[in-house]
Design an enzyme around this catalytic site. Sequence first.
Site, mmCIF file in Angstrom:
data_model
loop_
_atom_site.group_PDB
_atom_site.id
_atom_site.type_symbol
_atom_site.label_atom_id
_atom_site.label_comp_id
_atom_site.label_asym_id
_atom_site.label_seq_id
_atom_site.Cartn_x
_atom_site.Cartn_y
_atom_site.Cartn_z
ATOM 1 N N LYS A 1 0.836 -1.112 0.102
ATOM 2 C CA LYS A 1 0.096 -0.259 0.087
ATOM 3 C C LYS A 1 0.907 1.150 -0.127
ATOM 4 C CE LYS A 1 -3.988 -2.275 2.156
ATOM 5 N NZ LYS A 1 -4.774 -2.625 3.273
ATOM 6 N N ASP B 1 -11.017 3.231 4.350
ATOM 7 C CA ASP B 1 -11.449 1.645 4.403
ATOM 8 C C ASP B 1 -12.790 1.158 4.296
ATOM 9 O OD1 ASP B 1 -9.467 -0.587 4.122
ATOM 10 O OD2 ASP B 1 -8.792 -0.320 6.304
ATOM 11 N N GLN C 1 -4.564 -1.250 9.579
ATOM 12 C CA GLN C 1 -4.469 -2.632 8.817
ATOM 13 C C GLN C 1 -4.827 -3.703 10.251
ATOM 14 O OE1 GLN C 1 -3.917 -3.520 6.036
ATOM 15 N NE2 GLN C 1 -3.878 -5.632 5.997
HETATM 16 N N1 GUN Z 1 -7.088 -6.570 6.408
HETATM 17 C C1 GUN Z 1 -7.169 -7.680 5.542
HETATM 18 N N2 GUN Z 1 -7.845 -6.705 4.334
HETATM 19 C C2 GUN Z 1 -7.875 -5.556 5.069
HETATM 20 C C3 GUN Z 1 -8.380 -4.463 4.494
HETATM 21 O O1 GUN Z 1 -9.042 -4.294 3.181
HETATM 22 N N3 GUN Z 1 -8.279 -3.185 5.149
HETATM 23 C C4 GUN Z 1 -7.580 -3.351 6.443
HETATM 24 N N4 GUN Z 1 -7.687 -2.007 7.106
HETATM 25 N N5 GUN Z 1 -7.160 -4.570 7.013
HETATM 26 C C5 GUN Z 1 -7.389 -5.253 6.252
#
Ligand code: GUN
Length: 304
Positions: A52, A119, A96
């Site tokens: 990311k 998100d 995350q």
């Molecule tokens: N953990 C697994 N997928 C995601 C996601 O799309 N966003 C976040 N913040 N954590 C994750």
Amino acid sequence: MPRILDGAAIAAAIKQEVAEEVKRLGAQGIRPGLAAVLVGHVPASEIYVRSKVQTCAELGLYSDLITPEDTITTEEMLELVMGLNDRDDVDGILIQLPLPKQVDAKALLDQVDPAKDVDGFHPVNAGRLLAGRPALAPCTPAGVIEILKRSEIPIAGAHAVVLGRSDIVGKPVAMLLLHQNATVTICHSKTRDLPAVTREADILVAAIGRAGFVTPEMVKPGATVIDVGINRIATREEFERFFKGDAKREAAFEKRGSTLVGDVHPQAYAMAGAYTPVPGGVGPLTIVMLMANTVRAAKMRRGL
Ligand code: GUN
């Protein structure tokens, strides 16, 4: 032969559009910024977050990676998030998941400024999505819609069956499909005669997190199958169950000691008219939609 919906190619096209938008904003003195919070050392999370942050750099976004130890308390995390809410250089906040068990994840996600909730996990954004108002939508569901639209798969009037009812994928993707005028059915572990329901699907979205769960008899011939699952398999027995006779996969499995399989059994793809592979289907869209959401948040926060 079914058509393979190439998520990587679609993600590349969106990336280019986002990069161009970032350049336009740059000319106005605006640089969208993402704060990524990675707690502890969960290997999969480390890989995702690194990717990311790297994509931010690639597209010209500012990013700040924050890496607290996994002993952090809920109170300390809340303070951290409040600080990010107040920072003007941060347009998007990504926490995350999963978080260590002592951290109250719900309390934390509720604390994120909905305007920075890239998100789309905050109840305010979930509510806006439900109400059909402008909202930051969760990235994977938004990516599913982009794949369907850019592949010119008709959604309006189609029967879309969503397998899975998670807050992160199942529920929001069902809502987005409904907004596109699909007739939507949501299935889950208590659904009676599941294969009979999924066989009705013109668009089948599998998001249950179980390796190869969707078998050929669950797919209507010619349906579009969107496989959201990413399951790592590392035993020979599992490999044989899913990929027996696939020489290319076998070589990769031998080399790395594991491989990825979706929620759809590879044999079930053969029934489809079109499908997203794993890897290389929905996965590449998730990160690029996060970038798109961050740019959108940057614009919305400035009334653009
Ligand atoms: N953990 C697994 N997928 C995601 C996601 O799309 N966003 C976040 N913040 N954590 C994750």
